[in-house]
Design a protein around this motif. Structure first.
Motif, PDB file in Angstrom:
ATOM      1  N   GLN A   4      39.987 -99.083  11.651  1.00 28.98           N
ATOM      2  CA  GLN A   4      39.774-100.515  11.834  1.00 28.98           C
ATOM      3  C   GLN A   4      41.141-101.162  11.662  1.00 28.98           C
ATOM      4  O   GLN A   4      41.638-101.283  10.549  1.00 28.98           O
ATOM      5  CB  GLN A   4      38.758-101.042  10.823  1.00 28.98           C
ATOM      6  N   PRO A   5      41.760-101.564  12.756  1.00 28.91           N
ATOM      7  CA  PRO A   5      43.165-101.957  12.695  1.00 28.91           C
ATOM      8  C   PRO A   5      43.430-103.300  12.022  1.00 28.91           C
ATOM      9  O   PRO A   5      44.563-103.587  11.656  1.00 28.91           O
ATOM     10  CB  PRO A   5      43.556-102.011  14.175  1.00 28.91           C
ATOM     11  N   GLU A   6      42.398-104.101  11.837  1.00 25.44           N
ATOM     12  CA  GLU A   6      42.580-105.426  11.241  1.00 25.44           C
ATOM     13  C   GLU A   6      41.960-105.483   9.862  1.00 25.44           C
ATOM     14  O   GLU A   6      40.775-105.171   9.695  1.00 25.44           O
ATOM     15  CB  GLU A   6      41.938-106.505  12.127  1.00 25.44           C
ATOM     16  N   ASP A   7      42.766-105.872   8.863  1.00 29.28           N
ATOM     17  CA  ASP A   7      42.202-106.040   7.522  1.00 29.28           C
ATOM     18  C   ASP A   7      41.302-107.273   7.472  1.00 29.28           C
ATOM     19  O   ASP A   7      40.337-107.312   6.716  1.00 29.28           O
ATOM     20  CB  ASP A   7      43.320-106.187   6.502  1.00 29.28           C
ATOM     21  N   GLN A   8      41.684-108.299   8.242  1.00 33.56           N
ATOM     22  CA  GLN A   8      40.932-109.553   8.199  1.00 33.56           C
ATOM     23  C   GLN A   8      40.920-110.184   9.586  1.00 33.56           C
ATOM     24  O   GLN A   8      41.905-110.093  10.327  1.00 33.56           O
ATOM     25  CB  GLN A   8      41.562-110.517   7.179  1.00 33.56           C
ATOM     26  N   VAL A   9      39.803-110.796   9.895  1.00 32.27           N
ATOM     27  CA  VAL A   9      39.648-111.556  11.132  1.00 32.27           C
ATOM     28  C   VAL A   9      39.171-112.946  10.759  1.00 32.27           C
ATOM     29  O   VAL A   9      38.213-113.092   9.988  1.00 32.27           O
ATOM     30  CB  VAL A   9      38.635-110.880  12.080  1.00 32.27           C
ATOM     31  N   ASN A  10      39.842-113.942  11.278  1.00 38.59           N
ATOM     32  CA  ASN A  10      39.474-115.335  11.037  1.00 38.59           C
ATOM     33  C   ASN A  10      38.984-115.954  12.343  1.00 38.59           C
ATOM     34  O   ASN A  10      39.624-115.808  13.387  1.00 38.59           O
ATOM     35  CB  ASN A  10      40.667-116.136  10.522  1.00 38.59           C
ATOM     36  N   PRO A  37      33.339-117.111  19.616  1.00 41.26           N
ATOM     37  CA  PRO A  37      32.995-115.676  19.650  1.00 41.26           C
ATOM     38  C   PRO A  37      33.875-114.892  18.696  1.00 41.26           C
ATOM     39  O   PRO A  37      35.012-115.278  18.412  1.00 41.26           O
ATOM     40  CB  PRO A  37      33.271-115.284  21.107  1.00 41.26           C
ATOM     41  N   LEU A  38      33.329-113.797  18.180  1.00 40.72           N
ATOM     42  CA  LEU A  38      34.104-112.955  17.278  1.00 40.72           C
ATOM     43  C   LEU A  38      34.103-111.510  17.773  1.00 40.72           C
ATOM     44  O   LEU A  38      33.151-111.057  18.424  1.00 40.72           O
ATOM     45  CB  LEU A  38      33.557-113.027  15.854  1.00 40.72           C
ATOM     46  N   THR A  39      35.192-110.827  17.451  1.00 42.43           N
ATOM     47  CA  THR A  39      35.314-109.394  17.726  1.00 42.43           C
ATOM     48  C   THR A  39      35.944-108.729  16.518  1.00 42.43           C
ATOM     49  O   THR A  39      36.968-109.180  16.017  1.00 42.43           O
ATOM     50  CB  THR A  39      36.190-109.125  18.963  1.00 42.43           C
ATOM     51  N   VAL A  40      35.334-107.659  16.069  1.00 36.53           N
ATOM     52  CA  VAL A  40      35.886-106.818  15.005  1.00 36.53           C
ATOM     53  C   VAL A  40      36.114-105.443  15.628  1.00 36.53           C
ATOM     54  O   VAL A  40      35.181-104.829  16.139  1.00 36.53           O
ATOM     55  CB  VAL A  40      34.950-106.733  13.791  1.00 36.53           C
ATOM     56  N   LYS A  41      37.351-104.977  15.540  1.00 36.17           N
ATOM     57  CA  LYS A  41      37.732-103.784  16.299  1.00 36.17           C
ATOM     58  C   LYS A  41      37.526-102.480  15.528  1.00 36.17           C
ATOM     59  O   LYS A  41      37.686-102.440  14.303  1.00 36.17           O
ATOM     60  CB  LYS A  41      39.196-103.891  16.725  1.00 36.17           C
ATOM     61  N   CYS A  42      37.201-101.442  16.293  1.00 31.36           N
ATOM     62  CA  CYS A  42      37.035-100.107  15.726  1.00 31.36           C
ATOM     63  C   CYS A  42      37.422 -99.085  16.780  1.00 31.36           C
ATOM     64  O   CYS A  42      36.980 -99.186  17.938  1.00 31.36           O
ATOM     65  CB  CYS A  42      35.583 -99.894  15.296  1.00 31.36           C
ATOM     66  N   THR A  43      38.239 -98.129  16.414  1.00 29.54           N
ATOM     67  CA  THR A  43      38.549 -97.011  17.295  1.00 29.54           C
ATOM     68  C   THR A  43      38.243 -95.722  16.553  1.00 29.54           C
ATOM     69  O   THR A  43      38.262 -95.677  15.321  1.00 29.54           O
ATOM     70  CB  THR A  43      40.014 -97.015  17.751  1.00 29.54           C
ATOM     71  N   TYR A  44      37.965 -94.676  17.295  1.00 29.08           N
ATOM     72  CA  TYR A  44      37.565 -93.427  16.663  1.00 29.08           C
ATOM     73  C   TYR A  44      38.341 -92.256  17.257  1.00 29.08           C
ATOM     74  O   TYR A  44      38.880 -92.336  18.363  1.00 29.08           O
ATOM     75  CB  TYR A  44      36.066 -93.208  16.822  1.00 29.08           C
ATOM     76  N   SER A  45      38.326 -91.185  16.499  1.00 28.97           N
ATOM     77  CA  SER A  45      38.948 -89.948  16.949  1.00 28.97           C
ATOM     78  C   SER A  45      38.058 -88.801  16.489  1.00 28.97           C
ATOM     79  O   SER A  45      38.111 -88.394  15.324  1.00 28.97           O
ATOM     80  CB  SER A  45      40.353 -89.799  16.365  1.00 28.97           C
ATOM     81  N   VAL A  46      37.204 -88.343  17.380  1.00 23.89           N
ATOM     82  CA  VAL A  46      36.315 -87.227  17.064  1.00 23.89           C
ATOM     83  C   VAL A  46      36.215 -86.325  18.280  1.00 23.89           C
ATOM     84  O   VAL A  46      36.430 -86.770  19.407  1.00 23.89           O
ATOM     85  CB  VAL A  46      34.902 -87.704  16.657  1.00 23.89           C
ATOM     86  N   SER A  47      35.849 -85.102  18.039  1.00 24.68           N
ATOM     87  CA  SER A  47      35.616 -84.184  19.147  1.00 24.68           C
ATOM     88  C   SER A  47      34.167 -84.320  19.587  1.00 24.68           C
ATOM     89  O   SER A  47      33.288 -84.580  18.775  1.00 24.68           O
ATOM     90  CB  SER A  47      35.905 -82.751  18.714  1.00 24.68           C
ATOM     91  N   GLY A  48      33.960 -84.207  20.876  1.00 29.94           N
ATOM     92  CA  GLY A  48      32.599 -84.306  21.386  1.00 29.94           C
ATOM     93  C   GLY A  48      32.146 -85.747  21.507  1.00 29.94           C
ATOM     94  O   GLY A  48      32.924 -86.690  21.414  1.00 29.94           O
ATOM     95  N   PHE A  57      34.752 -98.913  19.718  1.00 31.72           N
ATOM     96  CA  PHE A  57      33.371 -99.372  19.474  1.00 31.72           C
ATOM     97  C   PHE A  57      33.492-100.716  18.768  1.00 31.72           C
ATOM     98  O   PHE A  57      33.219-100.855  17.580  1.00 31.72           O
ATOM     99  CB  PHE A  57      32.623 -98.337  18.633  1.00 31.72           C
ATOM    100  N   HIS A  58      33.875-101.739  19.491  1.00 29.78           N
ATOM    101  CA  HIS A  58      34.129-103.050  18.907  1.00 29.78           C
ATOM    102  C   HIS A  58      32.833-103.823  18.667  1.00 29.78           C
ATOM    103  O   HIS A  58      31.950-103.850  19.527  1.00 29.78           O
ATOM    104  CB  HIS A  58      35.047-103.868  19.808  1.00 29.78           C
ATOM    105  N   LEU A  59      32.785-104.490  17.543  1.00 30.04           N
ATOM    106  CA  LEU A  59      31.637-105.315  17.175  1.00 30.04           C
ATOM    107  C   LEU A  59      31.869-106.735  17.681  1.00 30.04           C
ATOM    108  O   LEU A  59      32.967-107.281  17.516  1.00 30.04           O
ATOM    109  CB  LEU A  59      31.470-105.318  15.646  1.00 30.04           C
TER     110      LEU A  59
END
Lengths: 113, 114
Positions: free
Chosen positions: B6-12, B18-29, B74-76
């Motif tokens: 989650q690259p952002e500690d805080q979102v204002n 509208p709001l977006t909270v970011k998420c990126t992942y690194s998994v196999s499959g 997988f952004h919220l």
């Protein structure tokens, strides 16, 4: 909070003393977990259980042990508490399959002085 | 290593925007992805999950999330933020090897101003 009760909710203890935290569920879920939450680290898995008497280590298991003698109870023991174990501890439960979410208890705030 | 970020500690954001909270992942499959919310002095509450199917998933409290395989994200999102949405949000991925543990991001604090 999905039939999960953690006790105690707050505890202050001295360095070197043993501490046991309890997690009790009424959902009959097979899997139970203990996490700790610390600023900047999110939630980190301490130990988990996949059945009665079946437990294994998570990523931060040093200094902790667990026991599960009944489906509904999962105990976390700090064998000799240290200040680095000051944290908020969460218990979670989930059903068998990977596509189900985990449900969390309300947490135990532990302070080691 | 399999992980989620989650690259952002805080979102204002201002209420109504509208709001977006970011998420990126690194998994196999193929990943199983989750969003949780934590209100002060409470445990984590499940918001939504992506397992398979439609890339846009809808969850509780008007939140939705978009799975993007090419960007491993997988952004919220929520179309119109409420002050009561202010909380700590965690993205999580379930590993599909071994025990299939849930691995959490470090969390993003959302502050919605009136």
């Amino acid at each position: 909070d999905a039939g999960i009760t953690q006790s105690p909710r707050h505890k202050v203890t001295e360095t070197g003393t043993p501490v046991t935290l309890r997690c009790h569920q009424t959902e009959n879920h097979r899997y139970m977990y203990w996490y700790r939450q610390d600023p900047g680290h999110g939630l980190r898995l301490i130990h988990y259980s996949y059945g009665v008497k079946d437990t294994d280590k998570g990523e931060v298991s040093d200094g902790y042990s667990v026991s599960r003698s009944k489906t509904e109870d999962f105990l976390l023991t700090l064998e000799s508490a240290t200040s680095s174990q000051t944290s908020v501890y969460f218990c979670a439960i989930s059903e068998n399959t990977a596509n189900t979410e985990a449900f969390f208890g309300q947490g135990t705030r532990l302070t080691v002085v | 290593a399999q992980s989620v970020a989650q690259p952002e500690d805080q979102v204002n954001v201002a209420e109504g925007n509208p709001l977006t909270v970011k998420c990126t992942y690194s998994v196999s499959g193929n990943p199983y992805l989750f969003w949780y919310v934590q209100y002060p002095n409470r445990g984590l509450q499940f918001l939504l999950k992506y397992i398979t199917g439609d890339n846009l998933v809808k969850g509780s409290y008007g939140f939705e999330a978009e799975f993007n395989k090419s960007q491993t994200s997988f952004h919220l999102k929520k179309p119109s933020a409420l002050v009561s949405d202010s909380a700590l949000y965690f993205c999580a991925v379930r590993l599909l090897t071994g025990f299939q543990k849930l691995v959490f991001g470090t969390g993003t604090r959302l502050l919605v101003s009136p």
